[in-house]
Design a protein around this motif. Structure first.
Motif, PDB file in Angstrom:
ATOM      1  N   ILE A   1     -15.614   5.893  10.006  1.00 29.35           N
ATOM      2  CA  ILE A   1     -14.619   5.932   9.149  1.00 29.35           C
ATOM      3  C   ILE A   1     -13.655   7.289   8.930  1.00 29.35           C
ATOM      4  N   LEU A   2     -14.579   8.185   9.314  1.00 26.07           N
ATOM      5  CA  LEU A   2     -14.050   9.630   9.340  1.00 26.07           C
ATOM      6  C   LEU A   2     -13.260   9.784  10.509  1.00 26.07           C
ATOM      7  N   SER A   3     -13.534   9.211  11.534  1.00 28.36           N
ATOM      8  CA  SER A   3     -12.631   9.239  12.789  1.00 28.36           C
ATOM      9  C   SER A   3     -11.349   8.526  12.563  1.00 28.36           C
ATOM     10  N   ASP A   4     -11.530   7.390  11.971  1.00 27.50           N
ATOM     11  CA  ASP A   4     -10.405   6.432  11.724  1.00 27.50           C
ATOM     12  C   ASP A   4      -9.456   7.290  10.717  1.00 27.50           C
ATOM     13  N   GLU A   5      -9.974   7.869   9.807  1.00 24.51           N
ATOM     14  CA  GLU A   5      -9.141   8.400   8.668  1.00 24.51           C
ATOM     15  C   GLU A   5      -8.288   9.671   9.134  1.00 24.51           C
ATOM     16  N   LEU A   6      -9.121  10.591  10.006  1.00 21.96           N
ATOM     17  CA  LEU A   6      -8.536  11.654  10.753  1.00 21.96           C
ATOM     18  C   LEU A   6      -8.128  11.631  11.883  1.00 21.96           C
ATOM     19  N   ASP A   7      -8.105  10.396  12.349  1.00 24.83           N
ATOM     20  CA  ASP A   7      -7.826  10.057  13.634  1.00 24.83           C
ATOM     21  C   ASP A   7      -8.230  11.061  14.788  1.00 24.83           C
ATOM     22  N   LEU A   8      -9.523  11.050  14.720  1.00 24.77           N
ATOM     23  CA  LEU A   8     -10.180  11.863  15.888  1.00 24.77           C
ATOM     24  C   LEU A   8     -10.400  11.245  16.996  1.00 24.77           C
ATOM     25  N   GLY A   9     -10.600  11.972  18.113  1.00 22.91           N
ATOM     26  CA  GLY A   9     -10.888  11.516  19.503  1.00 22.91           C
ATOM     27  C   GLY A   9     -12.488  11.198  19.536  1.00 22.91           C
ATOM     28  N   GLY A  10     -12.674  10.353  20.876  1.00 23.01           N
ATOM     29  CA  GLY A  10     -14.087   9.954  20.959  1.00 23.01           C
ATOM     30  C   GLY A  10     -15.105  10.880  20.977  1.00 23.01           C
ATOM     31  N   ASP A  11     -14.737  12.264  21.662  1.00 23.72           N
ATOM     32  CA  ASP A  11     -15.667  13.165  21.562  1.00 23.72           C
ATOM     33  C   ASP A  11     -16.109  13.777  20.165  1.00 23.72           C
ATOM     34  N   ASP A  12     -14.910  13.915  19.414  1.00 24.82           N
ATOM     35  CA  ASP A  12     -15.235  14.439  18.265  1.00 24.82           C
ATOM     36  C   ASP A  12     -16.095  13.424  16.952  1.00 24.82           C
ATOM     37  N   PHE A  13     -15.845  12.114  17.422  1.00 27.33           N
ATOM     38  CA  PHE A  13     -16.359  10.754  16.795  1.00 27.33           C
ATOM     39  C   PHE A  13     -17.823  11.379  17.170  1.00 27.33           C
ATOM     40  N   LEU A  14     -18.422  11.520  18.334  1.00 26.43           N
ATOM     41  CA  LEU A  14     -19.945  11.794  18.694  1.00 26.43           C
ATOM     42  C   LEU A  14     -20.375  13.138  18.182  1.00 26.43           C
ATOM     43  N   VAL A  15     -19.460  14.117  18.469  1.00 24.62           N
ATOM     44  CA  VAL A  15     -20.043  15.493  17.838  1.00 24.62           C
ATOM     45  C   VAL A  15     -20.197  15.376  16.166  1.00 24.62           C
ATOM     46  N   ASP A  16     -19.367  14.587  15.540  1.00 24.68           N
ATOM     47  CA  ASP A  16     -19.687  14.217  14.208  1.00 24.68           C
ATOM     48  C   ASP A  16     -21.192  13.910  13.903  1.00 24.68           C
ATOM     49  N   ILE A  17     -21.453  12.789  14.674  1.00 25.64           N
ATOM     50  CA  ILE A  17     -22.722  12.233  14.664  1.00 25.64           C
ATOM     51  C   ILE A  17     -23.938  13.179  14.833  1.00 25.64           C
ATOM     52  N   LEU A  18     -23.511  13.863  16.172  1.00 24.00           N
ATOM     53  CA  LEU A  18     -24.678  15.106  16.265  1.00 24.00           C
ATOM     54  C   LEU A  18     -24.954  15.997  15.390  1.00 24.00           C
ATOM     55  N   ASP A  19     -23.692  16.409  14.877  1.00 25.81           N
ATOM     56  CA  ASP A  19     -23.919  17.558  13.663  1.00 25.81           C
ATOM     57  C   ASP A  19     -24.481  17.089  12.524  1.00 25.81           C
ATOM     58  N   PHE A  20     -24.150  15.771  12.052  1.00 30.95           N
ATOM     59  CA  PHE A  20     -24.732  15.156  10.821  1.00 30.95           C
ATOM     60  C   PHE A  20     -26.410  15.094  11.211  1.00 30.95           C
ATOM     61  N   ARG A  21     -26.817  14.582  12.180  1.00 36.17           N
ATOM     62  CA  ARG A  21     -28.022  14.498  12.599  1.00 36.17           C
ATOM     63  C   ARG A  21     -28.687  15.800  12.568  1.00 36.17           C
ATOM     64  N   ALA A  22     -28.013  16.823  13.236  1.00 37.20           N
ATOM     65  CA  ALA A  22     -28.753  18.099  13.169  1.00 37.20           C
ATOM     66  C   ALA A  22     -29.032  18.632  11.867  1.00 37.20           C
ATOM     67  N   GLU A  23     -27.978  18.518  11.174  1.00 37.92           N
ATOM     68  CA  GLU A  23     -28.219  19.170   9.631  1.00 37.92           C
ATOM     69  C   GLU A  23     -29.496  18.338   8.795  1.00 37.92           C
ATOM     70  N   ARG A  24     -29.436  17.013   9.035  1.00 39.79           N
ATOM     71  CA  ARG A  24     -30.556  16.245   8.394  1.00 39.79           C
ATOM     72  C   ARG A  24     -31.991  16.628   9.032  1.00 39.79           C
ATOM     73  N   TRP A  25     -31.692  16.789  10.133  1.00 37.74           N
ATOM     74  CA  TRP A  25     -33.142  17.066  11.008  1.00 37.74           C
ATOM     75  C   TRP A  25     -33.767  18.421  10.572  1.00 37.74           C
ATOM     76  N   LYS A  26     -32.705  19.337  10.207  1.00 40.57           N
ATOM     77  CA  LYS A  26     -33.194  20.559   9.879  1.00 40.57           C
ATOM     78  C   LYS A  26     -34.229  20.659   8.531  1.00 40.57           C
ATOM     79  N   GLY A  27     -33.915  19.560   7.667  1.00 37.24           N
ATOM     80  CA  GLY A  27     -34.744  19.509   6.440  1.00 37.24           C
ATOM     81  C   GLY A  27     -35.769  18.565   6.799  1.00 37.24           C
ATOM     82  N   ILE A  28     -35.894  17.579   7.786  1.00 42.74           N
ATOM     83  CA  ILE A  28     -36.676  16.463   7.909  1.00 42.74           C
ATOM     84  C   ILE A  28     -37.898  17.087   8.527  1.00 42.74           C
ATOM     85  N   ARG A  29     -37.408  17.724   9.565  1.00 47.42           N
ATOM     86  CA  ARG A  29     -38.489  18.290  10.406  1.00 47.42           C
ATOM     87  C   ARG A  29     -39.893  18.859   9.904  1.00 47.42           C
ATOM     88  N   GLN A  30     -39.352  20.006   9.078  1.00 49.66           N
ATOM     89  CA  GLN A  30     -40.507  20.659   8.319  1.00 49.66           C
ATOM     90  C   GLN A  30     -41.674  20.021   7.783  1.00 49.66           C
TER      91      GLN A  30
END
Ligand SMILES: Cc1cc2nc3c(=O)[nH]c(=O)nc-3n(C[C@H](O)[C@H](O)[C@H](O)COP(=O)(O)OP(=O)(O)OC[C@H]3O[C@@H](n4cnc5c(N)ncnc54)[C@H](O)[C@@H]3O)c2cc1C
Ligand SMILES: Cc1cc2nc3c(=O)[nH]c(=O)nc-3n(C[C@H](O)[C@H](O)[C@H](O)COP(=O)(O)OP(=O)(O)OC[C@H]3O[C@@H](n4cnc5c(N)ncnc54)[C@H](O)[C@@H]3O)c2cc1C
Lengths: 459, 554
Positions: free
Chosen positions: B486-515
């Motif tokens: 949805i973010l990619s749609d609204e901001l008209d992001l490219g395919g790479d940015d779409f995947l980077v957004d996913i990875l960034d979000f997972r990274a931030e969630r993992w920071k708290g989950i992992r411990q």
């Protein structure tokens, strides 16, 4: 209630169902327990054999190459263990592994033939199907409904990603962009990729539509025509030769639906690899259950193995519980195929990791005891990377006959064999080897178990 | 005045900075807010959101009085993002109560103005009726009530209100230097735009340094030394509201800790450790997690059966009082006008303070700014409501009208008050946007689209702060990829940015989950890895992913 069987299989994912089918077909009476859902049903339905070596950047182009590398580098990998039979000479190890994995792939293809999860593909080569995110991954077999044909080979191919309004799991525009960028970087077809939305309104809903609702809807006669009508103008508009849709083509009639769609729109149609709730995963689970029960196996769903009696080195009885009853099963051998954390075979808390049915020793990626290991210590700072998470390597350590071993290196029991994700020594997420290992180990554990049963009261 | 000239520049988009920007803007100052990351991306986002009566600070009566007043103000300007929690403090022996009983009187003295009952003592039976999970061995409990505010929404609403009053807000702009004249006057601020990768400069004579635990670093950019005491606090987050009411208890070392129902989850906190760590790579330690669990276990023996979904850690920017425990450091704040000790002129910094006093801190700092600029406008921040506060919302009527689940609408109301009507309006044209994207919270697609259009998020993490997306039991397993599309749609992001957004979000969630990985989280994580690694093959994607500060090292 008391039941008797030659073999008791604990766990009804791919590993357990394959083991149960092999045993039943060899004439052994078999009971299989499945307490709940399996990772198998969550899978995308593509059957991975081996796609990468851990921490490697390049994918493996065919299972032969991958298995050869594993035999050399990771001899304790479940694939590696296959090469350690008594009758295998050192120089034959690689061939033994390849031979065994090939046999199991052929076995599975044959058994799934004609079921709702019939597969296509070739043991000699990996293929790179497209996922709902527009990425690709190496795998070996896909369900026939997921056959992408020559879309990534034919210079003139034009691919259309089609979504369904109100079904949020698949966004065709994002997937199209991702896949196109990937293909452009490689300079390979398809050179033209489009995307579109269709209005399906299963059960008259226009939002919050799930994959299960769509699949059920498409199983009804006539529904596929609506989809065809919706797709047609879009296919015409960009001249699509191929149409990629989310994996929702139906439970019972997916393949028929695919063919009908293709006939009416004049383009090849295939399902993408998707996430849970995964219709191809559910198709695979159901098909395997049918194969097992048709072969004559007995399956107890909703029954959890909770306790056991062991006399000397042998398991004699396992107690299974369901909400309403308790059953004692006297058995000559057990295949433990309880999966990892999703299946429930391995559990962990702040004290360490344990195997949940027999409390057999668990080990880490380095084959140290994982009994006292804090789960968070068996993780990486990066969640998603080719290094993977150590936790996914943890599980049971086995002997060449797939019998779990104890801390002193001896078998925990003479008649207990383990298979599938409950095993240590591989990380299916990074290797892309999940269903392949479950298959080969389920097959191998069953073969050992049959020997043990036939060997009778020897030890 | 040109676009590159401002009356005042506020650095920091936490609770303090956004409150200051709002106050300055309302008083008619040309205001620029610079935040190096996103609004509410640091300390304030790791806090419990309690706008407390000041109970813990009974030896600072002025602060208790101020806290109580601020609660009244918040209830006036932001009632839609406020919840009240009853709290029990169960006592296992008399020493738990006796040591400092003066708090009963000081709490009750201000109870009436906050419209809560005076503090009560309850029998074990009455206590267990309220919270059956309590240890049967308790001898009594103390009952009181506190208010809680959604810290993310508070910062967002303060920011939106500041913009409404003419302020300019720039996120992802990190201040890297000051332009200082020979007379030691601030003339401008230099900042690095992290999105475009360029350095920009604007002119101003006044800068408010509201950078929380970075305050000393930002002051140093102008050559100023700022003493500050940094103190780490961690929370453990449980998957749902496992208790009916808040529970506070003396921890194993005699400090008070708490278990608060918080939105759809429960917060167990907090620890207090003096720290010199980088706030960006901070995570909760195993000892902190165990300290909290061991301590709460004394009164809630079954707490370990609850599912831990993650941890979060932040740094309190305390007033620099040393040689006393964190709990004894004043909860007041200091405003440092660096020119007073012959330092740089035009720089004003904060130390100390709390979420609950952010409006008060802003008022004091803006008063000082106005004095310097000869502006006589009076502070209005306690009188003028924040967006969405204007009227009650009948969510059950809306649920019927729009055919959206009541629970989803109730959660939306708690974020937006009357502004939710604008979200729902979108679904008239696009009924498919009623689809639930984050099922844990829940959040529907229309609200995601609305937030993207109106609340300037750049990433999925920014969306999480605005919507609580991905903060529930599944920690984004099932919504990360949907929301990214949805973010990619609204901001008209490219395919790479779409995947980077996913990875960034997972990274931030993992920071708290992992411990805190244990129990059901192991299966949850296997599922996440199954989806994003095994199926989507993102571990092998060759997109431009930036390693996060907490991912560095081995
Ligand atoms: C989201 C996801 C997607 C995936 N996609 C793919 C893919 O595309 N291709 C691929 O090759 N692999 C994939 N995998 C990996 C693959 O699904 C697993 O590795 C594989 O299914 C494991 O099979 P299994 O039979 O060992 O375990 P499971 O399928 O988990 O089965 C374990 C079974 O044991 C039962 N059980 C456990 N304890 C007891 C007990 N005490 N009593 C009775 N029953 C018990 C469980 O109920 C379950 O039925 C994916 C995994 C995930 C999570
Ligand atoms: C665990 C914990 C629990 C707490 N619980 C409560 C509670 O229940 N109630 C309560 O009232 N208080 C509580 N507090 C205290 C409260 O959270 C903080 O005092 C307050 O939120 C600090 O807000 P801030 O805006 O000053 O700091 P921050 O939120 O840290 O904001 C500072 C901002 O400055 C930005 N910044 C830094 N450097 C630069 C730069 N060079 N250029 C641009 N921007 C920059 C940062 O990115 C950050 O966004 C708690 C604190 C902790 C740690």
């Amino acid at each position: 209630m008391i039941l008797e069987s030659d073999l008791l299989v604990i766990g009804g994912g791919l590993a357990g169902l394959v083991a149960g089918t092999i045993a039943t077909e060899s004439g052994a009476s078999t009971i299989l327990l499945r307490k709940g859902q399996s990772a198998t049903a969550f899978s995308s339905g593509a059957i991975d054999i081996i796609g990468y070596l851990p921490d490697a950047a390049e994918s493996i182009s065919d299972p032969l190459e991958g298995l050869t590398a594993i035999a050399g580098l990771y001899p304790l990998h479940p694939y590696g263990v296959v090469g350690y039979g008594d009758d295998v000479a050192p120089e034959e190890v690689v061939d033994a592994i390849i031979g065994r994995v090939r046999d199991t792939v052929v076995w599975l293809k044959n058994h799934l033939q004609g079921t709702i999860a019939s597969v296509m593909g070739d043991f000699n080569t990996n293929i790179y199907p497209i996922t709902i995110l527009g990425t690709t991954k190496p795998t070996c077999l896909v369900q026939e409904t997921m056959n992408p044909g020559d879309v990534n080979k034919h210079e003139e191919s034009v691919l259309l990603f089609a979504g369904i309004t109100g079904y949020p799991d698949f966004n065709p525009s994002a997937a199209a962009k991702t896949y196109l960028e990937d293909r452009m970087a490689l300079g390979q077809p398809p050179h033209k990729i489009g995307h579109c939305m269709t209005q399906l309104m299963p059960f008259r809903k226009c939002f919050n539509i799930s994959s299960i609702e769509i699949a059920r809807h498409l199983d009804h006669a006539g529904s596929i025509e609506t989809l065809a009508k919706q797709l047609e103008p879009h296919v015409k508009q960009i001249g699509a030769t191929h149409v990629a849709i989310p994996p929702v083509l139906g439970f019972r009639h997916a393949l028929k639906n695919k063919r009908e769609l293709e006939k009416s729109i004049g383009a090849e149609v295939f399902e993408l690899l998707g996430f849970p709730p995964s219709i191809p995963g559910l198709r695979l689970q159901r098909a395997l259950e049918e194969v097992y029960t048709k072969a004559g196996g007995k399956m107890l769903v909703g029954h959890e193995a909770t306790s056991y009696t062991k006399t000397g080195q042998k398991i004699k009885t396992v107690v299974a519980r369901s909400p309403r009853r308790e059953i004692s099963i006297d058995t000559k051998a057990v295949v433990l195929a309880t999966g990892k954390y999703i299946g429930g075979g391995i559990a962990g808390d702040e004290k360490g990791l344990r195997e949940t049915v027999f409390d057999i020793m668990t080990v880490t990626a380095d084959y140290h005891s994982a009994k006292d290991i804090l789960p968070s210590k068996a993780t990486n700072r990066l969640e998603i990377s080719p290094m993977g998470q150590q936790l996914q390597w943890c599980g049971l350590s086995i002997d060449p006959q797939f019998r779990p071993i104890r801390e002193d290196g001896l078998e925990w029991a003479d008649n207990v064999f383990a298979a599938g994700a409950v095993l240590a020594g591989y990380n299916y997420s990074v290797e892309k080897s999940g269903l392949g290992v479950a298959l080969t180990s389920g097959y191998s554990a069953a073969k050992s178990a049959i020997k043990c049963i036939k060997g009778g009261g020897e030890n | 005045m040109t676009d590159s000239e401002f009356d005042v520049v506020v650095i920091g988009g936490g609770s303090t900075g956004t409150a200051v920007a709002r106050d300055c803007a309302i008083r008619g100052l040309k205001t620029l807010l610079l935040e190096r990351d996103d609004i509410a991306s640091a300390t304030v986002g790791t806090c419990a959101g309690m706008i407390s009566s000041g109970l813990k600070y009974s030896d600072e009566p002025d602060i208790m009085a101020m806290c109580s007043k601020e609660v009244m103000h918040f209830n006036h300007i932001a009632r839609h993002i406020i919840m009240k929690n009853p709290i029990l403090a169960p006592l296992l022996d008399l020493s738990d109560a006796a040591s400092d009983s003066s708090y009963v009187d000081s709490y009750s003295a201000h109870a009436e103005e906050r419209e809560v009952p005076s503090m009560l003592f309850l029998t074990p039976e009455a206590s267990r009726e309220i919270e059956p999970m309590l240890n049967p061995d308790i001898i009594a409990s103390v009952y009181y009530e506190e208010f809680f505010i959604d810290p993310f929404r508070l910062c967002m609403l303060q920011t939106l209100d500041a913009i409404k009053h003419g302020a300019t807000v720039r996120t992802y702009c990190e201040v890297i230097g000051f332009d200082i004249s020979n007379n030691n006057d601030i003339q401008g601020v230099v900042f690095y735009n992290r999105v475009t990768g360029t350095t920009e400069k604007i002119n101003t004579k006044l800068v408010i340094n509201a950078t929380g635990p970075w305050a000393h670093k930002v002051a140093k950019l102008s050559g100023e030394n700022l003493d500050i005491r940094l103190n780490k606090g961690a929370h453990v987050i449980l998957d749902r509201r496992v208790v009916n009411v808040g529970i506070t208890v003396k921890a194993i070392d005699g400090r008070w800790i708490y278990l608060f129902p918080h939105e759809n989850t429960t917060l167990l906190g907090t620890t207090a450790l003096d720290t010199w760590e980088d706030p960006d790579s901070l995570v909760a330690s195993f000892d902190e997690i165990e300290y909290l669990l061991q301590s709460i276990q004394t009164v809630l023996p079954s707490i370990r059966e609850a599912r831990i979904i993650r941890t979060m850690a932040g740094i309190r920017p305390l007033v620099p009082e040393w040689k006393r425990p964190e709990g004894k450091v004043t909860r007041g704040y200091r405003i440092i006008d660096h020119s007073e000790n012959g330092g740089v002129k035009g720089l004003i910094s904060f130390t100390g303070g709390k979420l609950v006093m952010c409006r008060h801190m802003a008022e004091a700092a803006t008063d000082l700014v106005c004095k310097k600029l000869g502006n006589t406008a009076a502070c209005m921040t306690h009188k003028q409501a924040l967006p969405g506060n204007d009227a009650d919302v009948d969510v059950s009527a809306l649920s019927k009208e729009y055919g959206i689940a009541l629970h989803a609408l109730e959660r939306m109301r708690a974020r937006r008050g009357t502004e939710m009507l604008k979200v729902l309006e979108l679904t008239k044209e696009y009924p498919e946007w009623k689809t639930t994207i984050c099922t844990c919270e829940p959040v529907i697609e229309a609200e995601i689209r609305y937030a993207i259009r109106e609340e300037f998020p750049q990433t999925l993490n920014d969306l999480r702060r605005r919507l609580r997306l991905g903060t529930g039991p599944c920690q984004g397993t099932f919504c990360t990829f949907k929301a990214a599309a949805i973010l990619s749609d609204e901001l008209d992001l490219g395919g790479d940015d779409f995947l980077v957004d996913i990875l960034d979000f997972r990274a931030e969630r993992w920071k708290g989950i992992r411990q805190s990985m244990r129990g059901e989280q192991l299966a949850q994580e296997e599922l996440t890895l199954g989806m994003y690694t095994c199926v989507a093959n993102l571990d092998q994607s060759d997109v431009d992913y930036d390693i996060k500060p907490w991912e560095e090292g081995s």
